[in-house]
Write a protein that holds these residues in place. Structure first.
Motif, PDB file in Angstrom:
ATOM      1  N   THR A  89       0.878  -1.117  -0.151  1.00  0.00           N
ATOM      2  CA  THR A  89      -0.013  -0.054   0.122  1.00  0.00           C
ATOM      3  C   THR A  89       0.935   1.220  -0.247  1.00  0.00           C
ATOM      4  O   THR A  89       0.642   2.284  -0.812  1.00  0.00           O
ATOM      5  CB  THR A  89      -1.179  -0.039   1.141  1.00  0.00           C
ATOM      6  OG1 THR A  89      -1.610  -1.185   1.134  1.00  0.00           O
ATOM      7  CG2 THR A  89      -1.646   1.311   1.212  1.00  0.00           C
ATOM      8  N   GLN A  93       1.853   2.026  -3.198  1.00  0.00           N
ATOM      9  CA  GLN A  93       0.687   2.230  -4.245  1.00  0.00           C
ATOM     10  C   GLN A  93       0.562   1.153  -5.274  1.00  0.00           C
ATOM     11  O   GLN A  93      -0.058   1.247  -6.334  1.00  0.00           O
ATOM     12  CB  GLN A  93       0.714   3.558  -4.798  1.00  0.00           C
ATOM     13  CG  GLN A  93       1.011   4.696  -4.086  1.00  0.00           C
ATOM     14  CD  GLN A  93       1.197   5.991  -4.816  1.00  0.00           C
ATOM     15  OE1 GLN A  93       0.617   6.473  -5.690  1.00  0.00           O
ATOM     16  NE2 GLN A  93       2.203   6.768  -4.191  1.00  0.00           N
ATOM     17  N   GLU A 140      -8.790   0.522  -8.732  1.00  0.00           N
ATOM     18  CA  GLU A 140      -7.831   1.417  -8.861  1.00  0.00           C
ATOM     19  C   GLU A 140      -6.415   1.063  -9.124  1.00  0.00           C
ATOM     20  O   GLU A 140      -5.578   1.502  -9.870  1.00  0.00           O
ATOM     21  CB  GLU A 140      -8.063   2.460  -7.978  1.00  0.00           C
ATOM     22  CG  GLU A 140      -8.918   3.592  -8.196  1.00  0.00           C
ATOM     23  CD  GLU A 140      -9.008   4.518  -6.927  1.00  0.00           C
ATOM     24  OE1 GLU A 140      -7.754   5.183  -6.211  1.00  0.00           O
ATOM     25  OE2 GLU A 140     -10.145   5.090  -6.627  1.00  0.00           O
ATOM     26  N   VAL A 170      -7.538  -5.335   0.814  1.00  0.00           N
ATOM     27  CA  VAL A 170      -7.294  -4.791  -0.547  1.00  0.00           C
ATOM     28  C   VAL A 170      -6.025  -5.752  -1.279  1.00  0.00           C
ATOM     29  O   VAL A 170      -6.166  -6.270  -2.199  1.00  0.00           O
ATOM     30  CB  VAL A 170      -6.747  -3.408  -0.598  1.00  0.00           C
ATOM     31  CG1 VAL A 170      -6.020  -3.205  -2.088  1.00  0.00           C
ATOM     32  CG2 VAL A 170      -8.177  -2.394  -0.514  1.00  0.00           C
ATOM     33  N   ARG A 217      -7.801   6.779   1.944  1.00  0.00           N
ATOM     34  CA  ARG A 217      -8.881   5.935   1.713  1.00  0.00           C
ATOM     35  C   ARG A 217      -8.441   4.556   2.167  1.00  0.00           C
ATOM     36  O   ARG A 217      -9.403   3.612   2.612  1.00  0.00           O
ATOM     37  CB  ARG A 217      -9.289   6.099   0.142  1.00  0.00           C
ATOM     38  CG  ARG A 217      -9.826   7.373   0.135  1.00  0.00           C
ATOM     39  CD  ARG A 217     -10.164   7.445  -1.653  1.00  0.00           C
ATOM     40  NE  ARG A 217     -10.800   6.524  -1.954  1.00  0.00           N
ATOM     41  CZ  ARG A 217     -10.482   6.024  -3.468  1.00  0.00           C
ATOM     42  NH1 ARG A 217      -9.803   6.761  -4.242  1.00  0.00           N
ATOM     43  NH2 ARG A 217     -11.406   5.264  -4.013  1.00  0.00           N
ATOM     44  N   MET A 218      -7.323   4.020   2.321  1.00  0.00           N
ATOM     45  CA  MET A 218      -7.031   2.767   2.724  1.00  0.00           C
ATOM     46  C   MET A 218      -7.126   2.834   4.231  1.00  0.00           C
ATOM     47  O   MET A 218      -7.084   1.254   4.914  1.00  0.00           O
ATOM     48  CB  MET A 218      -5.632   2.628   2.655  1.00  0.00           C
ATOM     49  CG  MET A 218      -5.243   2.101   1.031  1.00  0.00           C
ATOM     50  SD  MET A 218      -5.852   0.544   0.706  1.00  0.00           S
ATOM     51  CE  MET A 218      -5.132   0.194  -0.850  1.00  0.00           C
ATOM     52  N   LEU A 227     -11.054   0.595  -4.551  1.00  0.00           N
ATOM     53  CA  LEU A 227      -9.702   0.282  -4.441  1.00  0.00           C
ATOM     54  C   LEU A 227      -9.004  -0.413  -5.195  1.00  0.00           C
ATOM     55  O   LEU A 227      -7.716  -0.241  -5.872  1.00  0.00           O
ATOM     56  CB  LEU A 227      -9.264   0.528  -2.922  1.00  0.00           C
ATOM     57  CG  LEU A 227      -9.595   1.673  -2.061  1.00  0.00           C
ATOM     58  CD1 LEU A 227      -9.372   1.318  -0.517  1.00  0.00           C
ATOM     59  CD2 LEU A 227      -8.946   2.717  -2.289  1.00  0.00           C
ATOM     60  N   MET A 272      -5.277   8.442  -1.681  1.00  0.00           N
ATOM     61  CA  MET A 272      -5.496   7.074  -1.948  1.00  0.00           C
ATOM     62  C   MET A 272      -5.072   6.307  -0.340  1.00  0.00           C
ATOM     63  O   MET A 272      -5.676   5.548   0.113  1.00  0.00           O
ATOM     64  CB  MET A 272      -4.519   6.401  -2.929  1.00  0.00           C
ATOM     65  CG  MET A 272      -4.695   4.894  -3.340  1.00  0.00           C
ATOM     66  SD  MET A 272      -3.647   3.750  -2.364  1.00  0.00           S
ATOM     67  CE  MET A 272      -2.163   4.348  -2.422  1.00  0.00           C
TER      68      MET A 272
END
Length: 181
Positions: free
Chosen positions: A36, A39, A112, A79, A136-137, A109, A133
């Motif tokens: 994460t 990214q 994306e 995710v 949002r995680m 997510l 981003m």
């Protein structure tokens, strides 16, 4: 909790040497959080996540979910596992699939991340887009706020590269960061 992670370290023999390694449960959470942070920029990060349940078939999934919750990164975990399932078709236990279904943001997510990974987005993520981003995680407003404040004011390598300040002026990088966003 770092102290508990140390207690869960496992001895592994690699090339005739005994090394300490994270437990598979800790390793899975760390890999998802690390991917994460970057990214989801590499297929190898998703492959590493997919390998953990494949190699360690007796994972304690309750422990995995608990560790992610304690580390304030359950969405990052879900995710990561969802990406591993989509890309490498790994089987996931029902409780993980349920947790993924319960958070509607995860599907977005994942989409994306896949677009970003396979360069289907029209342009590269901006620093501000990247910060959004990351926020949002996170789950919970406190975690989102902490992530936002740290991301907004903590200088990055690009900030240091943008302008070369003498060491005495190093604190000014904290003012440069918001300008560059």
């Amino acid at each position: 909790d770092h102290a508990q992670a140390w207690k869960r370290l496992k001895k592994r023999k690699i090339l005739d040497r005994e090394l300490l390694s994270f437990s598979p449960e800790d390793q899975l959470v760390v890999l998802c959080a690390h991917a994460t942070k970057h990214q989801w920029d590499s297929l190898s990060r998703i492959r590493d996540i997919a390998l953990v349940p494949g190699v360690f078939s007796n994972l304690d999934w309750d422990l995995v979910l608990g560790l992610a919750e304690k580390s304030s990164c359950p969405r990052m975990l879900l995710v990561g596992l969802s990406l591993a399932q989509r890309v490498f078709e790994i089987p996931l236990p029902e409780k993980i699939r349920d947790a993924i279904r319960q958070d509607p943001l995860i599907r977005r997510l994942v989409r994306e991340a896949l677009k970003h990974l396979f360069h289907l987005m029209a342009k590269k993520r901006t620093a501000l887009g990247s910060l959004k981003m990351h926020m949002r995680m996170r789950s919970g407003w406190k975690n989102k706020l902490q992530c936002g404040v740290l991301g907004f004011f903590t200088p990055s390598f690009n900030d240091y590269s943008w302008i070369n300040l003498p060491p005495k002026l190093f604190p000014f990088y904290y003012f440069i960061r918001p300008i560059r966003l």
